[in-house]
Design a protein around this motif. Sequence first.
Motif, PDB file in Angstrom:
ATOM      1  N   GLY A  84      40.544  68.747  53.183  1.00 42.24           N
ATOM      2  CA  GLY A  84      41.606  67.763  53.366  1.00 42.24           C
ATOM      3  C   GLY A  84      41.968  67.082  52.068  1.00 42.24           C
ATOM      4  O   GLY A  84      41.584  67.508  50.980  1.00 42.24           O
ATOM      5  N   GLY A  85      42.716  66.014  52.182  1.00 43.00           N
ATOM      6  CA  GLY A  85      43.091  65.236  51.015  1.00 43.00           C
ATOM      7  C   GLY A  85      44.495  65.490  50.529  1.00 43.00           C
ATOM      8  O   GLY A  85      44.935  64.861  49.561  1.00 43.00           O
ATOM      9  N   ASP A  86      45.217  66.427  51.174  1.00 42.85           N
ATOM     10  CA  ASP A  86      46.572  66.727  50.711  1.00 42.85           C
ATOM     11  C   ASP A  86      47.506  65.530  50.833  1.00 42.85           C
ATOM     12  O   ASP A  86      48.465  65.407  50.066  1.00 42.85           O
ATOM     13  CB  ASP A  86      47.151  67.910  51.504  1.00 42.85           C
ATOM     14  CG  ASP A  86      46.410  69.213  51.220  1.00 42.85           C
ATOM     15  OD1 ASP A  86      45.727  69.267  50.176  1.00 42.85           O
ATOM     16  OD2 ASP A  86      46.507  70.143  52.041  1.00 42.85           O
ATOM     17  N   ASP A  87      47.227  64.659  51.808  1.00 43.42           N
ATOM     18  CA  ASP A  87      48.101  63.499  52.002  1.00 43.42           C
ATOM     19  C   ASP A  87      47.525  62.233  51.390  1.00 43.42           C
ATOM     20  O   ASP A  87      48.029  61.134  51.628  1.00 43.42           O
ATOM     21  CB  ASP A  87      48.363  63.275  53.492  1.00 43.42           C
ATOM     22  CG  ASP A  87      47.076  63.019  54.285  1.00 43.42           C
ATOM     23  OD1 ASP A  87      45.984  63.298  53.742  1.00 43.42           O
ATOM     24  OD2 ASP A  87      47.170  62.548  55.425  1.00 43.42           O
ATOM     25  N   VAL A  88      46.462  62.367  50.590  1.00 46.49           N
ATOM     26  CA  VAL A  88      45.843  61.206  49.954  1.00 46.49           C
ATOM     27  C   VAL A  88      46.553  60.905  48.635  1.00 46.49           C
ATOM     28  O   VAL A  88      46.735  61.793  47.796  1.00 46.49           O
ATOM     29  CB  VAL A  88      44.341  61.441  49.691  1.00 46.49           C
ATOM     30  CG1 VAL A  88      43.739  60.252  48.944  1.00 46.49           C
ATOM     31  CG2 VAL A  88      43.612  61.660  51.006  1.00 46.49           C
ATOM     32  N   THR A  89      46.954  59.660  48.469  1.00 44.62           N
ATOM     33  CA  THR A  89      47.597  59.212  47.241  1.00 44.62           C
ATOM     34  C   THR A  89      46.591  58.443  46.398  1.00 44.62           C
ATOM     35  O   THR A  89      45.904  57.555  46.907  1.00 44.62           O
ATOM     36  CB  THR A  89      48.804  58.304  47.558  1.00 44.62           C
ATOM     37  OG1 THR A  89      49.754  59.042  48.325  1.00 44.62           O
ATOM     38  CG2 THR A  89      49.461  57.823  46.272  1.00 44.62           C
ATOM     39  N   LEU A  90      46.495  58.799  45.118  1.00 45.99           N
ATOM     40  CA  LEU A  90      45.606  58.096  44.199  1.00 45.99           C
ATOM     41  C   LEU A  90      46.424  57.263  43.235  1.00 45.99           C
ATOM     42  O   LEU A  90      47.479  57.695  42.760  1.00 45.99           O
ATOM     43  CB  LEU A  90      44.756  59.091  43.408  1.00 45.99           C
ATOM     44  CG  LEU A  90      43.811  59.995  44.208  1.00 45.99           C
ATOM     45  CD1 LEU A  90      43.039  60.901  43.265  1.00 45.99           C
ATOM     46  CD2 LEU A  90      42.845  59.170  45.045  1.00 45.99           C
ATOM     47  N   SER A  91      45.941  56.061  42.941  1.00 45.50           N
ATOM     48  CA  SER A  91      46.639  55.192  41.997  1.00 45.50           C
ATOM     49  C   SER A  91      45.626  54.341  41.255  1.00 45.50           C
ATOM     50  O   SER A  91      44.482  54.182  41.686  1.00 45.50           O
ATOM     51  CB  SER A  91      47.649  54.295  42.718  1.00 45.50           C
ATOM     52  OG  SER A  91      46.986  53.418  43.607  1.00 45.50           O
ATOM     53  N   ARG A  92      46.063  53.780  40.147  1.00 45.21           N
ATOM     54  CA  ARG A  92      45.197  52.934  39.335  1.00 45.21           C
ATOM     55  C   ARG A  92      45.095  51.507  39.868  1.00 45.21           C
ATOM     56  O   ARG A  92      44.149  50.783  39.540  1.00 45.21           O
ATOM     57  CB  ARG A  92      45.714  52.902  37.898  1.00 45.21           C
ATOM     58  CG  ARG A  92      45.385  54.130  37.085  1.00 45.21           C
ATOM     59  CD  ARG A  92      43.909  54.259  36.869  1.00 45.21           C
ATOM     60  NE  ARG A  92      43.557  55.213  35.820  1.00 45.21           N
ATOM     61  CZ  ARG A  92      42.320  55.473  35.447  1.00 45.21           C
ATOM     62  NH1 ARG A  92      41.311  54.863  36.032  1.00 45.21           N
ATOM     63  NH2 ARG A  92      42.066  56.350  34.500  1.00 45.21           N
ATOM     64  N   THR A  93      46.050  51.088  40.654  1.00 41.78           N
ATOM     65  CA  THR A  93      46.056  49.722  41.188  1.00 41.78           C
ATOM     66  C   THR A  93      46.306  49.781  42.695  1.00 41.78           C
ATOM     67  O   THR A  93      47.022  50.659  43.174  1.00 41.78           O
ATOM     68  CB  THR A  93      47.136  48.861  40.520  1.00 41.78           C
ATOM     69  OG1 THR A  93      48.414  49.503  40.685  1.00 41.78           O
ATOM     70  CG2 THR A  93      46.842  48.678  39.036  1.00 41.78           C
ATOM     71  N   PRO A  94      45.733  48.842  43.440  1.00 44.78           N
ATOM     72  CA  PRO A  94      45.960  48.834  44.882  1.00 44.78           C
ATOM     73  C   PRO A  94      47.312  48.200  45.207  1.00 44.78           C
ATOM     74  O   PRO A  94      47.644  47.142  44.685  1.00 44.78           O
ATOM     75  CB  PRO A  94      44.806  47.974  45.409  1.00 44.78           C
ATOM     76  CG  PRO A  94      44.501  47.035  44.278  1.00 44.78           C
ATOM     77  CD  PRO A  94      44.787  47.796  43.016  1.00 44.78           C
ATOM     78  N   ASP A  95      48.087  48.867  46.053  1.00 40.67           N
ATOM     79  CA  ASP A  95      49.362  48.275  46.450  1.00 40.67           C
ATOM     80  C   ASP A  95      49.138  47.313  47.612  1.00 40.67           C
ATOM     81  O   ASP A  95      48.002  47.118  48.086  1.00 40.67           O
ATOM     82  CB  ASP A  95      50.386  49.356  46.802  1.00 40.67           C
ATOM     83  CG  ASP A  95      49.921  50.259  47.943  1.00 40.67           C
ATOM     84  OD1 ASP A  95      49.005  49.873  48.688  1.00 40.67           O
ATOM     85  OD2 ASP A  95      50.484  51.366  48.082  1.00 40.67           O
ATOM     86  N   ALA A  96      50.216  46.707  48.098  1.00 40.81           N
ATOM     87  CA  ALA A  96      50.108  45.703  49.155  1.00 40.81           C
ATOM     88  C   ALA A  96      49.511  46.293  50.426  1.00 40.81           C
ATOM     89  O   ALA A  96      48.720  45.640  51.119  1.00 40.81           O
ATOM     90  CB  ALA A  96      51.486  45.100  49.433  1.00 40.81           C
TER      91      ALA A  96
END
Length: 324
Positions: A198-210
């Motif tokens: 899995g993980g295809d729909d996981v978004t990675l980012s450097r900062t947490p959004d709201a």
Amino acid sequence: MPGDFSSGARLEIRVTPADVGKRVSVRQLAELADGHPTFTDTVGVLASWDAGVVCVTRRTGETVRIPEKLLVAGKVVPAAPVRRGIAVPAVTAEELAAIASRSWPATETSPLGGWTLRAAGGFTRRANSVLVGGAPDRPVDEALAYVRRWYGERGLTPYLQVPDTSPFVPALDERGWIREADTLMRTAPLAPLTSLPGGDDVTLSRTPDAAWTAAYHRTGELAGAALKVLSGGPSVWFASAPGVIGRVAVDGAWALFGAVEVAPEMRRRGLARSVMGALARRAYAEGAVAAHLQVEADNVAARALYDRLGFLDHSGYHYRRPAA
């Protein structure tokens, strides 16, 4: 070889600040000897590119700082192949606690000999407690009195984070400091986690959004303090997908996993495994080889999940607070 810039090839800088977080190979001018240049190659994750300085973190955890003006070639290269069978590095309970503390950093710290006082506006006991390592720089009673004053000045409960094997446990028992929140530090090789499906729909980012912050149940009224702690650490990534969030902080060979939360209505669908896998692949690409996390001893469901993922108990700690 990813780091091979052939002497017959045209040297080009094909990396930009937009490639931060990617694995790169760069060449810098080392020196001029008798009019002839010599070069040094570095392969690793592009950690930052700011104020004229390019920082590349090698698999060993070492960060190489390169003045932009000395950069003569660079390119993005494929992620390193996953290496199976790498053992978790041997560390003591105190060493692992210190690694974890760097990856969940307080906004204010103060040394007290081998103890470290930490505060972060009240967001989590971990970031607002004394990390008990070696011995304080004064007798125990004087140290505990200082701890009371330091936290009292900040309007916080004076907590101690104490390894279960600490020689100070009997002294704290004698002085009536209440024990609570027994916690396990667990470790696992990172490579197997990179193969989680899995993980295809996981978004990675450097900062947490709201949305990420809203999904994290510990934030509450301490959103400002929480953001500082959550975003702190050597190299932090946030993961989000419908119904699930997670966080990893990479510190050299170690990757601290935490804040993995699944919405109640979305549980038992493998979402936590999916997020753990995505974060593990990101951490492995940055050179980590070992995973670690902390889980309260009475959290049966979380412990069962981590058992299935291959985590083993490393050591334990608990918190202490004065009776009054």
